[in-house]
Design a protein around this motif. Sequence first.
Motif, PDB file in Angstrom:
ATOM      1  N   GLU A  13       0.870  -1.160   0.000  1.00 56.15           N
ATOM      2  CA  GLU A  13       0.000   0.000   0.000  1.00 56.15           C
ATOM      3  C   GLU A  13       0.914   1.219   0.000  1.00 56.15           C
ATOM      4  OE1 GLU A  13      -3.839  -1.632   2.469  1.00 56.15           O
ATOM      5  OE2 GLU A  13      -2.704   0.088   3.185  1.00 56.15           O
ATOM      6  N   CYS A  14       0.882   1.950  -1.064  1.00 53.29           N
ATOM      7  CA  CYS A  14       1.807   3.058  -1.212  1.00 53.29           C
ATOM      8  C   CYS A  14       1.136   4.361  -0.842  1.00 53.29           C
ATOM      9  CB  CYS A  14       2.307   3.139  -2.640  1.00 53.29           C
ATOM     10  SG  CYS A  14       2.975   1.575  -3.205  1.00 53.29           S
ATOM     11  N   PHE A 189       7.706   4.471  -3.585  1.00 56.51           N
ATOM     12  CA  PHE A 189       7.039   5.222  -4.637  1.00 56.51           C
ATOM     13  C   PHE A 189       5.594   5.453  -4.223  1.00 56.51           C
ATOM     14  CE2 PHE A 189       6.946   0.665  -5.506  1.00 56.51           C
ATOM     15  CZ  PHE A 189       5.583   0.413  -5.562  1.00 56.51           C
ATOM     16  N   ALA A 190       4.918   6.305  -4.971  1.00 57.49           N
ATOM     17  CA  ALA A 190       3.480   6.477  -4.796  1.00 57.49           C
ATOM     18  C   ALA A 190       2.790   5.691  -5.901  1.00 57.49           C
ATOM     19  CB  ALA A 190       3.103   7.953  -4.858  1.00 57.49           C
ATOM     20  N   ALA A 191       1.735   4.996  -5.570  1.00 60.66           N
ATOM     21  CA  ALA A 191       1.037   4.167  -6.544  1.00 60.66           C
ATOM     22  C   ALA A 191      -0.339   4.739  -6.837  1.00 60.66           C
ATOM     23  CB  ALA A 191       0.908   2.735  -6.039  1.00 60.66           C
ATOM     24  N   THR A 192      -0.658   4.808  -8.115  1.00 60.86           N
ATOM     25  CA  THR A 192      -1.996   5.190  -8.565  1.00 60.86           C
ATOM     26  C   THR A 192      -2.452   4.113  -9.526  1.00 60.86           C
ATOM     27  OG1 THR A 192      -1.426   7.539  -8.368  1.00 60.86           O
ATOM     28  CG2 THR A 192      -3.366   6.975  -9.679  1.00 60.86           C
ATOM     29  N   GLY A 193      -3.377   3.291  -9.081  1.00 64.36           N
ATOM     30  CA  GLY A 193      -3.751   2.136  -9.889  1.00 64.36           C
ATOM     31  C   GLY A 193      -2.542   1.251 -10.115  1.00 64.36           C
ATOM     32  N   HIS A 194      -2.255   0.915 -11.379  1.00 64.73           N
ATOM     33  CA  HIS A 194      -1.123   0.050 -11.684  1.00 64.73           C
ATOM     34  C   HIS A 194       0.148   0.847 -11.971  1.00 64.73           C
ATOM     35  CE1 HIS A 194      -2.592   1.162 -15.736  1.00 64.73           C
ATOM     36  NE2 HIS A 194      -1.315   1.077 -16.074  1.00 64.73           N
ATOM     37  N   VAL A 195       0.091   2.176 -11.806  1.00 62.30           N
ATOM     38  CA  VAL A 195       1.235   3.037 -12.106  1.00 62.30           C
ATOM     39  C   VAL A 195       1.954   3.429 -10.819  1.00 62.30           C
ATOM     40  CG1 VAL A 195       1.977   5.245 -13.082  1.00 62.30           C
ATOM     41  CG2 VAL A 195       0.155   3.948 -14.194  1.00 62.30           C
ATOM     42  N   ALA A 196       3.260   3.187 -10.794  1.00 61.22           N
ATOM     43  CA  ALA A 196       4.107   3.663  -9.695  1.00 61.22           C
ATOM     44  C   ALA A 196       4.844   4.899 -10.193  1.00 61.22           C
ATOM     45  CB  ALA A 196       5.094   2.591  -9.271  1.00 61.22           C
ATOM     46  N   HIS A 197       4.823   5.958  -9.408  1.00 63.49           N
ATOM     47  CA  HIS A 197       5.520   7.167  -9.845  1.00 63.49           C
ATOM     48  C   HIS A 197       6.507   7.631  -8.785  1.00 63.49           C
ATOM     49  CE1 HIS A 197       2.217   9.494  -7.710  1.00 63.49           C
ATOM     50  NE2 HIS A 197       1.539   8.436  -8.126  1.00 63.49           N
ATOM     51  N   VAL A 198       7.679   8.014  -9.268  1.00 62.95           N
ATOM     52  CA  VAL A 198       8.764   8.453  -8.409  1.00 62.95           C
ATOM     53  C   VAL A 198       9.218   9.840  -8.862  1.00 62.95           C
ATOM     54  CG1 VAL A 198       9.562   6.124  -7.899  1.00 62.95           C
ATOM     55  CG2 VAL A 198      10.486   7.318  -9.888  1.00 62.95           C
ATOM     56  N   LYS A 220       3.887  -6.872  -7.677  1.00 59.36           N
ATOM     57  CA  LYS A 220       3.143  -7.582  -8.713  1.00 59.36           C
ATOM     58  C   LYS A 220       1.945  -6.799  -9.247  1.00 59.36           C
ATOM     59  CE  LYS A 220       6.080 -10.825  -8.317  1.00 59.36           C
ATOM     60  NZ  LYS A 220       7.175 -10.859  -9.334  1.00 59.36           N
ATOM     61  N   THR A 221       1.434  -5.842  -8.499  1.00 56.62           N
ATOM     62  CA  THR A 221       0.292  -5.067  -8.983  1.00 56.62           C
ATOM     63  C   THR A 221       0.718  -3.895  -9.866  1.00 56.62           C
ATOM     64  OG1 THR A 221       0.280  -3.664  -7.014  1.00 56.62           O
ATOM     65  CG2 THR A 221      -1.076  -5.656  -6.950  1.00 56.62           C
ATOM     66  N   ILE A 222       2.022  -3.631  -9.933  1.00 55.71           N
ATOM     67  CA  ILE A 222       2.535  -2.516 -10.728  1.00 55.71           C
ATOM     68  C   ILE A 222       2.886  -3.001 -12.131  1.00 55.71           C
ATOM     69  CG2 ILE A 222       4.381  -0.810 -10.937  1.00 55.71           C
ATOM     70  CD1 ILE A 222       2.334  -0.227  -8.735  1.00 55.71           C
TER      71      ILE A 222
END
Length: 505
Positions: A13-14, A189-198, A220-222
């Motif tokens: 959980e990000c 990282f911060a996760a939004t749906g399947h996207v991880a953003h740094v 695995k969800t990214i």
Amino acid sequence: MDFHFHVFRVNWECQGSFAMCHLVFDWLPDFAFVASIMFGFRPPRIHSRMSRELYSRSHLDTAPPRYNGPFYPLDKSAFQKSIPVLAARVPASQTSSILRSEVTRKYLIGLPKIRPVVSDPSAPDSDRLVLLGVSDPVELSPESLKLIESNGNGFTLYNLVLDYDYWTASELLQAILPEELREGAPVGFAATGHVAHVNLNDEYLPYKKTIGQLFLDKNKTIRTVVNKLDNIDTQFRFFQMEVIAGEPDFIVEHHESDCRFTFDFSRVYWNSRLHTEHDRIVQSVHPGEVLADVFAGVGPFTIPAAKKGCAVMANDLNPASYTYLCQNVKDNEVSEEVRTFCEDGRNFIRNVFRRVYDTPFPAYTGPKLSKTALRKLQKQTARDKPVIENPPSQEFKPPRRKIDHFVMNLPDTAILFLDAFRGVFADKALREVYSTMPIIHCHCFTRESELEQAEIDIRQRVEEKLEVSLQGDVEFKKVRSVAPGKEMYCVSFRLPPEVACNTKE
């Protein structure tokens, strides 16, 4: 019976600039526990009867080997380590005695993702091996040694093999990066749906593909990892970004506050770190009230407020945001509660009072039944068919013609829009409706790090745009620290009547 620890599940959980990892053991003799750890750190804190010595006594060097291969793609086979560990040979029927005992439990190997009971490679159908966290039997207490000897068949060495799949992204980065970059290496990282953003600092950009691949492999969800660039769309305020790992798919489905949001992450503004603030504002409005969301985006305030029972006037100037806002209203089944607009925020403020007055929302009649509950009620009504000769008259509830709350979540410029409230009650009919003025929740940035100075700065800027002094209760809520010298706040106050009526001399 062969009792053993099942490997625990990992659910990422990000939030914020880190990832919080909830580790849940599927089964433990006599107890189960949940441990929370910051992403990439070992060992987890133990909340159970298991002795804390279980980890502290471990003498094993489980750090990944230093990496000297190519940065991209990584040579994953280079991450392999064999560690000889002491193991007790125990019949399968006796392993539970070792695992359950208070005197032996603290001597188990206690490494994350490693089962303390394994098959004997030399005799898979024979004894089990109970892996221990000591290097020599003499390190065991007399009681534990006696129990193991009475239930087991001696000791042996077991070759524990760790590979790329064992270590976390943070641990692997420590083995990959130059020594001078290890201390400040990204750990989450911060996760939004399947996207991880740094948001990578300049010194880590040469390793961006490596960092992206690690985050992709370990979560695995990214499916997509992006690095946000400094460029910001000047009109609609969303970030430019580059894909550093995975597929270039920006259409995400994100779940928050029991709501489902779909949007193009590359074309709209969304910040997962604001989940707590979204929830705080929604909790401050009550079922039946009317909310005007001036900069609604894709609906992080609008949708949960509508599901709560509020009527919402939602607006966003970005056509992409507006498109997904409309989709999210439909997907979350709140079309009757939400009216959407795509126009400049200042024009929206000036017109929204009259729009609600001229076309009011129906009276609030209570929580909306779910589809399942509604079908059940319909079936029961059809079956029972009650006959009511004199049905009781229902209390008349007038339609909702007034706005109770405004939320203005555009912290970079929201204060500049406050002058749009001047003279909104020029029409006498509107003044008569608003015996109580609406509350404005205005988000903003300040460079003041101290609360007292931040309040002074924000108040001064708000009063300058309203051209009146704020009276009564004014709340200043610090939302988060965006960067050094940049704090995000929300100031909440009732719209001054003299502003709305434009009676200031």
